[in-house]
Design a protein around this motif. Structure first.
Motif, PDB file in Angstrom:
ATOM      1  N   SER A  27       0.844  -1.190   0.000  1.00 27.57           N
ATOM      2  CA  SER A  27       0.000   0.000   0.000  1.00 27.57           C
ATOM      3  C   SER A  27       0.882   1.244   0.000  1.00 27.57           C
ATOM      4  O   SER A  27       1.738   1.403  -0.867  1.00 27.57           O
ATOM      5  N   LYS A  28       0.723   2.126   1.005  1.00 30.69           N
ATOM      6  CA  LYS A  28       1.565   3.326   1.096  1.00 30.69           C
ATOM      7  C   LYS A  28       2.620   3.186   2.195  1.00 30.69           C
ATOM      8  O   LYS A  28       3.217   4.165   2.624  1.00 30.69           O
ATOM      9  N   LYS A  29       2.860   1.952   2.632  1.00 29.44           N
ATOM     10  CA  LYS A  29       3.842   1.705   3.676  1.00 29.44           C
ATOM     11  C   LYS A  29       5.227   1.425   3.083  1.00 29.44           C
ATOM     12  O   LYS A  29       5.343   0.720   2.078  1.00 29.44           O
ATOM     13  N   ASN A  58       6.850   3.112   7.992  1.00 29.91           N
ATOM     14  CA  ASN A  58       6.069   4.341   8.071  1.00 29.91           C
ATOM     15  C   ASN A  58       5.289   4.536   6.787  1.00 29.91           C
ATOM     16  O   ASN A  58       5.548   3.871   5.770  1.00 29.91           O
ATOM     17  N   ASN A  59       4.352   5.490   6.814  1.00 29.53           N
ATOM     18  CA  ASN A  59       3.641   5.882   5.615  1.00 29.53           C
ATOM     19  C   ASN A  59       4.578   6.669   4.709  1.00 29.53           C
ATOM     20  O   ASN A  59       5.375   7.474   5.189  1.00 29.53           O
ATOM     21  N   ASP A  74       4.110   9.143   3.002  1.00 30.66           N
ATOM     22  CA  ASP A  74       3.929  10.593   3.109  1.00 30.66           C
ATOM     23  C   ASP A  74       4.941  11.227   4.059  1.00 30.66           C
ATOM     24  O   ASP A  74       5.289  12.402   3.915  1.00 30.66           O
ATOM     25  N   LYS A  75       5.433  10.472   4.999  1.00 32.21           N
ATOM     26  CA  LYS A  75       6.414  10.977   5.958  1.00 32.21           C
ATOM     27  C   LYS A  75       7.710  11.379   5.268  1.00 32.21           C
ATOM     28  O   LYS A  75       8.467  12.222   5.763  1.00 32.21           O
TER      29      LYS A  75
END
Length: 213
Positions: free
Chosen positions: A119-121, A143-144, A146-147
């Motif tokens: 996914s986004k991980k 972490n995601n 986005d970080k």
């Protein structure tokens, strides 16, 4: 006498095996083959050995990409490696996957890197450098993505290209048994496990097994 290593990399969609001796890659076979690691490993090992005229009896140790990475890929790789180790009485050298990717980029000495998980991980890890060799600055974390899209510098990525703009110059690094084997050769005495009975993959990400009631 120099050690001969047979190395495995199955932590991603790439299946890879290599023979290392005297810190040199004698042969390497690798291919993008999602969900086929279990079927391809025996063939790849035979081809790798044949390419450099070696037999399994000439191997001194096995090196394995230990994670983080694909849950299934890591499990298959270590399971196969353990089976071979037990049957031939060979030790195992576990190599941190992200450290091997940093090592593959040693001409740039990246300070950190990310690997796509799901996914986004993403997995993230930082590195220090000494004598052109990477050291883990901290443990890998999940972490995601986005970080890491807030403008901070990213040293390298693996399979995260879809998250970046076309003009981003972040280097993509490809998983390879050659980097696993070379690191294992360099740190042979420090990392070798002669009785790897309890060795398990470094999954990092928490996995929950659901039971039917």
């Amino acid at each position: 006498m120099s050690k001969v290593l047979l190395s495995f990399e199955t932590s991603s969609t790439i299946c890879s095996t290599a023979i290392i001796q005297n810190n040199d890659v004698l042969s390497c076979v690798e291919e993008l083959c999602p969900r086929e690691h279990n079927e391809r490993l025996p063939q790849f090992i035979n081809t790798t050995l044949g390419d450099c005229n070696k037999t399994i009896e000439e191997i001194d140790a096995l090196a394995i990409s230990i994670g983080p990475g694909s849950f299934t890929g890591l499990r298959i790789g270590l399971g196969f490696c353990k089976g071979l180790a037990y049957s031939k009485g060979l030790p195992i050298i576990p190599v941190p996957t992200m450290l091997s990717l940093a090592f593959a980029s040693k001409d740039r000495e990246p300070k950190n890197g990310i690997i796509h998980s799901h996914s986004k991980k993403v997995f993230y890890q930082g590195f220090d450098w000494e004598n052109n060799l990477p050291k883990m600055k901290d443990k890998a974390v999940v972490n995601n993505i986005d970080k890491y899209l807030d403008g901070r510098e990213i040293g390298f990525h693996s399979n995260c290209g879809n998250f970046f703009n076309a003009d981003d110059s972040i280097q993509e690094v490809i998983h390879s048994a050659r980097h696993i084997g070379l690191l294992a050769s360099l740190f042979f005495d420090e990392w070798i496990i002669h009785k790897p009975y309890g060795l398990v993959p470094e999954y990092i990400a928490p996995f929950e097994i659901k039971r039917s009631v």
